[in-house]
Structures are given as structure tokens and as C-alpha cells.
Design a protein around this motif. Structure first.
Motif, PDB file in Angstrom:
ATOM      1  N   LEU A 191       0.830  -1.210   0.000  1.00  0.00           N
ATOM      2  CA  LEU A 191       0.000   0.000   0.000  1.00  0.00           C
ATOM      3  C   LEU A 191       0.859   1.252   0.000  1.00  0.00           C
ATOM      4  O   LEU A 191       0.479   2.280  -0.564  1.00  0.00           O
ATOM      5  CB  LEU A 191      -0.926   0.021   1.223  1.00  0.00           C
ATOM      6  N   VAL A 192       1.996   1.187   0.686  1.00  0.00           N
ATOM      7  CA  VAL A 192       2.957   2.291   0.673  1.00  0.00           C
ATOM      8  C   VAL A 192       4.322   1.731   0.309  1.00  0.00           C
ATOM      9  O   VAL A 192       4.582   0.535   0.458  1.00  0.00           O
ATOM     10  CB  VAL A 192       3.017   3.034   2.029  1.00  0.00           C
ATOM     11  N   GLN A 193       5.191   2.598  -0.168  1.00  0.00           N
ATOM     12  CA  GLN A 193       6.525   2.154  -0.558  1.00  0.00           C
ATOM     13  C   GLN A 193       7.562   2.377   0.536  1.00  0.00           C
ATOM     14  O   GLN A 193       8.515   1.614   0.645  1.00  0.00           O
ATOM     15  CB  GLN A 193       6.963   2.892  -1.837  1.00  0.00           C
ATOM     16  N   TRP A 194       7.385   3.427   1.352  1.00  0.00           N
ATOM     17  CA  TRP A 194       8.357   3.726   2.400  1.00  0.00           C
ATOM     18  C   TRP A 194       7.655   4.221   3.658  1.00  0.00           C
ATOM     19  O   TRP A 194       6.738   5.047   3.569  1.00  0.00           O
ATOM     20  CB  TRP A 194       9.349   4.811   1.953  1.00  0.00           C
ATOM     21  N   THR A 195       8.087   3.724   4.803  1.00  0.00           N
ATOM     22  CA  THR A 195       7.662   4.256   6.095  1.00  0.00           C
ATOM     23  C   THR A 195       8.831   5.016   6.686  1.00  0.00           C
ATOM     24  O   THR A 195       9.936   4.465   6.803  1.00  0.00           O
ATOM     25  CB  THR A 195       7.240   3.129   7.061  1.00  0.00           C
TER      26      THR A 195
END
Length: 283
Positions: A191-195
Motif C-alpha cells: 500500500l505504501v513504498q516507504w515508512t
């Protein structure tokens, strides 16, 4: 009332349209969902202003990439429940017909769109976040579809977006259960590429956008078109389309200029490292 600050040496322009704030710094447009007291929940007015901000940034020759984020502690709680009171199908169809820009304006952009998800995002807000090309998330970010709890179906193209980002089974899980997904799981399933830490979120998203802005705007626009089109194409069609775009690119003056610059840079680096033989001495 709109507030417009003229550019200073081309570095900064800003505009404040109530629930939407936008500014452009060094070729990067930052659009902020700005109803923090309502967790940036969308009303019809806010949606129209957001779509207009996206369209304005896309048409602005001084903008090379776009970042969207939320003010306060949320990205967007979805649709504002106050705006949903008394809403029926006829009213919603009428609003859609009157809308100047299409709801999926984000999917039609020619420039990269990066979402910096700073906190909770739900429902229609999640659809807007997932329409970005890539997403950065703070550890505090959470994602929930929420529709099943309201007796609704997946709105805003979310079923299409989810199935392509995380696969059919995960998409159905998220839609069926309306469960809340934290940032770590969101990164794991795509869902996201980076946290990234909350205090670095916006800087990291802007730095990434700046890196994209250094590349060919033509290349980025065409590759975005290719990736979206490929979902509906068979291999032969996708391959033929890619070749047509390559031929188109080769005939552009930009390609010749950038290729020559790249060659000169490589030659300069090679000479600096001593790998290019010197001319023999005449002595």
C-alpha cells in the motif's frame, strides 16, 4: 478567499483556498488537505478544490512533480459525515454531473504524484491516497476502507486500485473486513513504498519528488501512461505500444541533447579516473 503570493525569483508561489492549501517551491507543488479540525474529511467543495489544485499544478510549466499530504494529525478521514446526511443517489448523480473536473483527475496527470500519508486515512480519502504514483507513510499512518461498515460498496475506484496494488485476496480482505492496517503492514503488502519518521515525512517525499523532477518530463509522462495502459493490454499490444513510444522519443530534440550530455559526462569521468589513454608524445 484565495490568497496568492507572487513568485520570488521563481522560487515560491502559494495559494490558500480554505480547505485546500497549495504552494510551489523549486518546481515541486505541495497540496495540503486543510481541514484538520475535521481530520481533513472531504466535502463536495473540498473535493472540487482539491481536483482544481491537481489540475492547476499539472498545467503549470514551473511544476515538475506534485506532493499531497494532510494538515494536522490525519491525511483524510474520508467523506465528511455531516455532508452525507440526507444524501441519496439522485443528489449524488447530480453533483457528479455538475463537477467541473473528473473525480479521477489524479489518474490523468502528466506529472508524478507522491502522497505523504501523515496519519489515518479512510474511505474516499484512501482512494485519493492510492491514486498517487507512490506513497510515503509516517508510523502513525493507518488505512481502512470503511465502506462495509456503512452499507456501501468500494467507492472512488478503490476496488480497481487495491486489487492492482496488493492483489485480489488482500483487496477483498481489506474491503470485506474494513479492518485498520498500520503503516508497517501497509508497507509490507504494497500500500505504501516507504515508512519514515513523522518529522522526516514531508522532507523525504519532497526530496523524492525533486529527484524525479531532474528527469525528463516527457519520459515520466509517457511512462505513467504506459503503466496505466498496460493493465488493460495483452503482451503484444503493450510491447508494440512501448516501441511506438520509443520511436517517438528518439525523434525528440530532447533525446539527442540528453544523450550528448550523458556521453560528455561519461567521457569526463573516464578522463578524470585515468582510463582514457593519453595521446602519445611526439618527442
Amino acid at each position: 478567499m484565495d490568497q496568492v503570493v507572487p513568485a520570488v525569483d521563481g522560487a515560491l508561489t502559494s495559494r490558500h483556498d480554505g480547505p485546500i492549501r497549495s504552494e510551489t517551491v523549486n518546481e515541486i507543488a505541495l497540496i495540503t488537505l486543510n481541514r484538520p479540525e475535521r481530520l481533513n474529511a472531504f466535502t463536495a467543495e473540498m473535493r472540487a478544490l482539491y481536483l482544481a489544485a491537481l489540475d492547476r499544478a499539472d498545467r503549470d510549466p514551473d511544476v515538475r512533480a506534485i506532493v499531497v499530504t494532510g494538515a494536522g494529525r490525519a491525511f483524510s478521514a474520508g467523506a465528511d459525515f455531516k455532508a452525507l446526511e440526507g444524501l441519496d443517489a439522485e443528489t449524488m448523480r447530480a453533483r457528479a454531473a455538475e463537477q467541473e473536473l473528473p473525480f479521477d483527475t489524479a489518474m490523468r496527470l502528466r506529472k508524478p504524484l507522491i502522497a505523504a500519508v501523515n496519519g489515518p486515512v479512510a474511505g474516499i480519502g484512501m482512494a485519493h491516497a492510492l491514486m498517487a504514483d507512490v506513497r510515503f507513510a509516517a508510523p502513525e499512518a493507518t488505512f481502512t476502507t470503511a465502506f462495509a461498515r456503512l452499507g456501501l460498496t468500494a467507492e472512488g475506484g478503490l476496488a480497481w486500485l487495491l486489487s492492482r496494488l496488493v492483489g485480489t485476496a488482500r483487496a477483498l480482505d481489506l474491503l470485506y473486513s474494513s479492518r485498520t492496517v498500520g503503516a508497517a503492514e501497509a508497507e509490507r503488502i504494497g500500500l505504501v513504498q516507504w515508512t519514515v519518521p513523522a518529522d522526516e515525512l514531508l522532507d523525504r517525499a519532497r526530496d523524492y519528488a525533486a529527484g524525479l523532477a531532474a528527469n525528463s518530463a516527457h519520459s515520466l509522462a509517457r511512462m505513467r501512461e504506459q503503466v496505466h495502459a498496460a493493465w488493460e493490454q495483452d503482451w503484444r499490444t503493450a510491447y508494440a505500444f512501448s516501441q511506438d513510444l520509443v520511436y517517438e522519443s528518439l525523434d525528440r530534440p530532447e533525446f539527442a541533447e540528453l544523450a550528448a550530455r550523458r556521453s560528455a559526462q561519461r567521457t569526463g569521468r573516464a578522463a578524470g579516473s585515468g582510463t582514457v589513454p593519453s595521446r602519445p608524445s611526439s618527442a
